[in-house]
Design a protein around this motif. Structure first.
Motif, mmCIF file in Angstrom:
data_model
loop_
_atom_site.group_PDB
_atom_site.id
_atom_site.type_symbol
_atom_site.label_atom_id
_atom_site.label_comp_id
_atom_site.label_asym_id
_atom_site.label_seq_id
_atom_site.Cartn_x
_atom_site.Cartn_y
_atom_site.Cartn_z
ATOM 1 N N TRP A 168 1.093 -14.970 -5.984
ATOM 2 C CA TRP A 168 0.983 -15.902 -4.828
ATOM 3 C C TRP A 168 -0.607 -15.884 -4.259
ATOM 4 C CZ3 TRP A 168 0.297 -13.830 0.098
ATOM 5 C CH2 TRP A 168 0.249 -14.624 1.252
ATOM 6 N N LEU A 169 -1.264 -14.544 -4.357
ATOM 7 C CA LEU A 169 -2.441 -14.595 -3.818
ATOM 8 C C LEU A 169 -3.457 -15.474 -4.627
ATOM 9 C CD1 LEU A 169 -2.971 -10.831 -2.935
ATOM 10 C CD2 LEU A 169 -2.820 -12.545 -1.433
ATOM 11 N N VAL B 87 -10.593 -10.584 8.784
ATOM 12 C CA VAL B 87 -9.569 -11.321 9.240
ATOM 13 C C VAL B 87 -9.596 -11.313 10.785
ATOM 14 C CG1 VAL B 87 -7.057 -12.174 9.162
ATOM 15 C CG2 VAL B 87 -8.349 -11.927 7.109
ATOM 16 N N ASP C 183 -10.512 -0.739 2.444
ATOM 17 C CA ASP C 183 -10.155 -2.103 2.302
ATOM 18 C C ASP C 183 -10.698 -3.148 3.463
ATOM 19 O OD1 ASP C 183 -9.053 -4.712 2.396
ATOM 20 O OD2 ASP C 183 -6.839 -3.829 2.301
ATOM 21 N N GLU D 112 -11.938 -11.612 -7.068
ATOM 22 C CA GLU D 112 -10.998 -12.563 -6.956
ATOM 23 C C GLU D 112 -10.697 -12.797 -5.490
ATOM 24 O OE1 GLU D 112 -7.429 -13.085 -9.354
ATOM 25 O OE2 GLU D 112 -7.915 -11.137 -10.266
ATOM 26 N N ALA D 113 -11.539 -12.160 -4.589
ATOM 27 C CA ALA D 113 -11.225 -12.567 -3.197
ATOM 28 C C ALA D 113 -11.898 -13.980 -2.693
ATOM 29 C CB ALA D 113 -11.999 -11.184 -2.348
ATOM 30 N N LYS E 3 -3.571 -14.574 3.022
ATOM 31 C CA LYS E 3 -3.947 -14.216 1.731
ATOM 32 C C LYS E 3 -5.247 -13.174 1.553
ATOM 33 C CE LYS E 3 -1.644 -17.812 -0.902
ATOM 34 N NZ LYS E 3 -1.511 -18.639 -2.056
ATOM 35 N N LEU E 4 -6.096 -13.801 2.497
ATOM 36 C CA LEU E 4 -7.531 -12.889 2.595
ATOM 37 C C LEU E 4 -7.200 -11.580 3.107
ATOM 38 C CD1 LEU E 4 -10.382 -13.364 2.242
ATOM 39 C CD2 LEU E 4 -10.553 -13.834 4.453
ATOM 40 N N PHE E 5 -6.020 -11.707 4.141
ATOM 41 C CA PHE E 5 -5.900 -10.152 4.681
ATOM 42 C C PHE E 5 -5.352 -9.326 3.511
ATOM 43 C CE2 PHE E 5 -2.676 -7.318 6.866
ATOM 44 C CZ PHE E 5 -3.593 -6.921 8.078
ATOM 45 N N PHE E 6 -4.467 -9.805 2.759
ATOM 46 C CA PHE E 6 -3.897 -8.823 1.606
ATOM 47 C C PHE E 6 -4.905 -9.095 0.334
ATOM 48 C CE2 PHE E 6 0.110 -10.078 3.717
ATOM 49 C CZ PHE E 6 0.354 -8.862 4.223
ATOM 50 N N ALA E 7 -6.154 -9.458 0.194
ATOM 51 C CA ALA E 7 -6.993 -9.810 -0.623
ATOM 52 C C ALA E 7 -7.494 -8.235 -1.557
ATOM 53 C CB ALA E 7 -8.154 -10.459 -0.313
ATOM 54 N N GLY E 8 -7.169 -7.290 -0.692
ATOM 55 C CA GLY E 8 -7.454 -5.798 -1.184
ATOM 56 C C GLY E 8 -6.451 -5.300 -2.286
ATOM 57 N N VAL E 9 -5.585 -5.942 -2.570
ATOM 58 C CA VAL E 9 -4.445 -5.868 -3.536
ATOM 59 C C VAL E 9 -5.001 -6.611 -4.937
ATOM 60 C CG1 VAL E 9 -2.699 -5.594 -2.207
ATOM 61 C CG2 VAL E 9 -2.837 -7.463 -3.555
ATOM 62 N N LEU E 10 -6.079 -7.296 -4.750
ATOM 63 C CA LEU E 10 -6.561 -7.902 -6.120
ATOM 64 C C LEU E 10 -7.977 -7.436 -6.327
ATOM 65 C CD1 LEU E 10 -6.100 -11.642 -5.238
ATOM 66 C CD2 LEU E 10 -4.876 -10.694 -6.730
ATOM 67 N N PRO E 11 -8.390 -7.504 -7.698
ATOM 68 C CA PRO E 11 -9.695 -6.964 -8.082
ATOM 69 C C PRO E 11 -10.633 -7.907 -7.155
ATOM 70 C CG PRO E 11 -8.431 -7.744 -9.815
ATOM 71 C CD PRO E 11 -7.701 -8.001 -8.864
ATOM 72 N N ARG E 12 -11.872 -7.135 -6.638
ATOM 73 C CA ARG E 12 -12.684 -7.581 -5.820
ATOM 74 C C ARG E 12 -13.138 -9.199 -5.990
ATOM 75 N NH1 ARG E 12 -14.377 -4.019 -2.537
ATOM 76 N NH2 ARG E 12 -14.589 -1.692 -3.145
ATOM 77 N N PHE F 294 -10.648 -6.315 4.027
ATOM 78 C CA PHE F 294 -10.224 -7.594 4.413
ATOM 79 C C PHE F 294 -9.573 -7.609 5.909
ATOM 80 C CE2 PHE F 294 -10.984 -7.600 -0.105
ATOM 81 C CZ PHE F 294 -11.851 -8.873 -0.259
ATOM 82 N N PRO F 295 -8.622 -6.665 6.206
ATOM 83 C CA PRO F 295 -8.090 -6.806 7.483
ATOM 84 C C PRO F 295 -9.150 -7.048 8.699
ATOM 85 C CG PRO F 295 -6.966 -5.295 6.186
ATOM 86 C CD PRO F 295 -8.222 -5.670 5.294
ATOM 87 N N ARG G 97 0.990 -1.117 0.041
ATOM 88 C CA ARG G 97 -0.022 0.064 -0.117
ATOM 89 C C ARG G 97 0.837 1.178 0.019
ATOM 90 N NH1 ARG G 97 -5.372 -0.853 -1.333
ATOM 91 N NH2 ARG G 97 -5.769 -2.909 -0.394
#
Lengths: 184, 184
Positions: free
Chosen positions: A84-85, A152, A146, B112-113, B101-110, A148-149, A16
């Motif tokens: 990776w994601l 989680v 965001d 893909e979560a 991965k879920l924690f960082f899922a915000g970097v992907l297009p919606r 997601f955090p 970020r």
DNA sequence: ACAGGCATGTAAATAGTTACATGATTCG
DNA sequence: CGAATCATGTAACTATTTACATGCCTGT
């Protein structure tokens, strides 16, 4: 380019905005720590390796006169993170000393099993409290876009609540079977 | 006499009856593995150390002409095991790559979560099935007097069910927010 | 004869923690 | 001024996995 899982925590944490190793550690400590920890001994060497691999880029960013290096993710790093994601997760580990002790509780006199569950329950209750204390911050950040955090974090709260409740249930089950003091 | 946690798994596994390293590994693999694993690389060296420390005792017990050593717990070993069981548990770790991965899922297009949650859910459902397959054996053993391994197994079943259900819930939540295909 | 399970072990690599060392800055 | 926090790093240790090596026994 095989990265260890800790490398991805770092990539995620700098994805970020640029961060120093110190900041990454602090972030990990109040977020992913509960399911993915990282120590300085991993973070600093890993940052160097990631920089060498071109996945992050370091830049001097002193605070006043205090030396400080922040790392920003590169395009290649972002790609590696996304790749990776998109892979299905493969690491699922749990080390619960309490469950291990409970598993072997049969070697103790009956009345000594319930205290194991009590310790486990207390630990989970304390964890719930710690997580709840973090929650408001996470809510604020989730409002910023965001979600997601926070999602989680709440899984952590729910899990620990479930676990505490399970311990309680098993505790009463044991106590019902064998009252604290058997009259002789 | 500072023992590592794996030493206690071994002590526990030989506390009922003498076992070989191979048997210990097999036992761990279908019981404690889910919250406390151990590999040959730990078991065999650790058995030697425990024998040197006088906590277990090895004895030749060949199967036919096949060499085999079984280890029995000693009085000192039993004491060490009980002392450990009486301490409050101190190791509580979880490494869940899915949550990371879920924690960082915000970097992907919606869109893909949700698949991350789907993988996590499937994994948990598979685990529930594997644990249920073990359950009948554990029930039989529990009838033989020691209820704890079954109790622990059931905690695993419940936990995985809870987790699968949580994933499902979050999945639908995400899908409700952003339908699979946004009409353009 | 061959596959699979029983049985024991080691070497190398990987992971991860802990403790230490160093030093600057900020706040009370 | 002293404590806490910011900041970076390394060394030593502990833990753990993976892969390999070896060889016997049992059932098909």
């Amino acid at each position: 380019m095989d990265l260890n899982p800790t490398a991805y925590v770092i990539l995620g944490m700098v994805s970020r905005e640029p961060r120093s190793g110190y900041e990454i550690k602090a972030l990990v400590d109040d977020s992913t720590r509960f399911f993915w920890a990282a120590s300085y001994g991993q973070i600093y060497p890993e940052l160097k390796r990631l920089a060498e691999a071109g996945l992050v880029e370091g830049a001097d960013a002193p605070t006043g006169g205090r030396k400080r290096t922040v790392y920003a993710i590169t395009t290649a790093g972002e790609q590696a993170l996304k790749d990776w994601l998109r892979q299905p997760p493969s690491t699922y580990e749990m080390r619960e000393e309490g469950l291990l002790k409970l598993f072997f509780a049969g070697v103790l006199p009956r009345e000594e099993a319930a205290p194991i569950l009590a310790s486990m329950r207390e630990h989970r209750q304390r964890t719930v409290e710690r997580l709840r204390a973090i929650e408001p911050k996470a809510v604020a950040k989730a409002d910023g876009g965001d979600p997601f955090p926070l999602m989680v974090l709440r899984s952590g709260i729910e899990f620990n609540e479930w676990f505490a409740e399970w311990c309680e249930r098993m505790e009463s089950q044991l106590l019902a079977q064998s009252p604290k003091k058997r009259s002789s």
